[in-house]
Enzyme design. Sequence first.
Site, PDB file in Angstrom:
ATOM      1  CE  LYS A   1      -0.583  -0.005   5.067  1.00 21.63           C
ATOM      2  NZ  LYS A   1      -1.502  -0.220   6.188  1.00 21.63           N
ATOM      3  CG  HIS A   2      -1.509   3.706   1.401  1.00 25.05           C
ATOM      4  ND1 HIS A   2      -0.380   3.884   2.170  1.00 25.05           N
ATOM      5  CD2 HIS A   2      -2.487   3.325   2.257  1.00 25.05           C
ATOM      6  CE1 HIS A   2      -0.665   3.642   3.438  1.00 25.05           C
ATOM      7  NE2 HIS A   2      -1.925   3.295   3.528  1.00 25.05           N
TER       8      HIS A   2
ATOM      9  CG  ASP B   1      -6.684   3.374   3.064  1.00 23.39           C
ATOM     10  OD1 ASP B   1      -7.099   2.813   4.090  1.00 23.39           O
ATOM     11  OD2 ASP B   1      -5.688   4.123   3.056  1.00 23.39           O
TER      12      ASP B   1
ATOM     13  CG  HIS C   1      -6.922   8.985   7.872  1.00 29.07           C
ATOM     14  ND1 HIS C   1      -5.572   8.814   7.670  1.00 29.07           N
ATOM     15  CD2 HIS C   1      -7.409   7.753   8.158  1.00 29.07           C
ATOM     16  CE1 HIS C   1      -5.257   7.545   7.838  1.00 29.07           C
ATOM     17  NE2 HIS C   1      -6.353   6.880   8.132  1.00 29.07           N
TER      18      HIS C   1
END
Length: 540
Positions: A178-179, A264, A191
């Site tokens: 990831k990512h 995600d 986020h």
Amino acid sequence: MSKRQLTLEQKIGQMVMCGFQTPAVNTEIRTLLEKYEVGGIIYFRRNVVNSEQVCRLSHELQLISQEQSDIPLFICIDQEGGMVARIDWDDITLIPGNMAIGATRSAEHAYDAAKICGEELLRMGINMNFAPSVDVNNNAKNPVIGVRSYGERPDVVAELGAAQIRGLQDANVAATAKHFPGHGDTAVDSHHGLAAVPHSEERLMSIELAPFIRAIKEGVDCIMTAHVTFPAFEPDGIPATLSRKVLTQLLRQRLGFDGVIVTDCLEMHAISKEFGIAEGAVMAVEAGADLVLISHTFTEQVAAIEALIEAVRTGRISESQIDESVHRLLALKEKRHIERLADVTPEFATLFGTPESKAVVERICADSITLVKDDKQSLPIDPEEATLVIWPEVRQRTEVDEPITQTFTLASALQPHVKQVTELRIGTYPDAEEVRDTLAKAAEYRQVIVLTYNAVSMLHQGQVDIVEGLLHDSDKRVIVASTRNPYDLNQFPQALTYLCCYENRPATMSALANVLLGRQEAHGKLPVTISSAYPFGHRA
């Protein structure tokens, strides 16, 4: 039920991974398993108490799932190591994080750490790890990757990432690179908002994508998407998670990845605030994702499942595409033999945190401590001098950091060897009063070791004020050591003695103490460039 006779609803269930709020099975997760037949569960710290409890929880979840279908569950966690670990009890082997391993430059260390981690996870019934992060961290202001990366050099990141993938998968735990296509050169935490990586395709292929290309060659089971826009591949401002140009045309067709693509978490604001979670789930599957992750909210999980079913029924998504994703998911479940149920055996407790595995961690930590500068020749410290250790502790919860009570600190490691050690604990966001109190206490000491924790962020200006206040006294021996972000030195370049530790976990603090006392040399190499370290910078 035969795996060859799944209804549409059951196929969609296999494509959704959900989290829940408690350390025991609650009504919501039971409903998701029994009514919606979701194919995967993700654990957070809220779900884990100790190794036996996690094993029994995993066992119970698999049994509930078995009542509906013969398809076992993916049970997953973010156990990256170091400062990003959902499980960090003393009785397990907490491996160092990526940047600590990056400072060692050792693929052997990377492999050994991941193998130990995978073996212990599997004993608790966790068969998938959302690790390693193979982002190339080349932005000092990146708020979310930082020490989760091996460093800024794509060749080092690729080599160490591949080694950790091998380690996890040799332990029969599915690894996740990831990512994708790379979250390292961003200054926005996805986020909380939508970040962009505006570089050219040539640059992205040579730097950001290089570790993913290596991971694919290594046979990584899963790749997780980034909620980040990449105009070179997707000019319409759509984040990678929702872009068919990125997931299907680039990752599947151009790079040849035939494993599982997992998103995600769709509750992150880059998706939830911009597109909505249910619509985001549909767009992600349209783009080519096989598994959508919705970590927290039951109503959003149900809404996403129902939106995906409706999207197929209305023809927005073809059922043949759903079949391809389900085939990949079931193939991985069969490959990893996740039908084998973990159980608490009489010798269960002895299988975690063994002397052998902890010795491996100690070696890695010893090799990771990095001495960036000691212009005043303050090392080794004087063990006869009364010493103040200023220790920042995480008191605020963020999407990356969770508050922890750490009993073993640097002061603990120094106390057997230094005549008088006093520890002063501060928050990572000290206000003006705490800064004043800290400097007043430090005035009583001629030898001060001040630890910093992400002081590079201006949100942590109080930490910078403390360091600068200490440095004003030229007669004081001041040693500064970063315990997370190595870039902290850029905030106080006048510091004459500076070390990087990359994390504040007990094994690393023991290794730091040994360096401070002159009991061992600092072998680590900076994984990133710190512009203030030397007049012309210090390359990784």
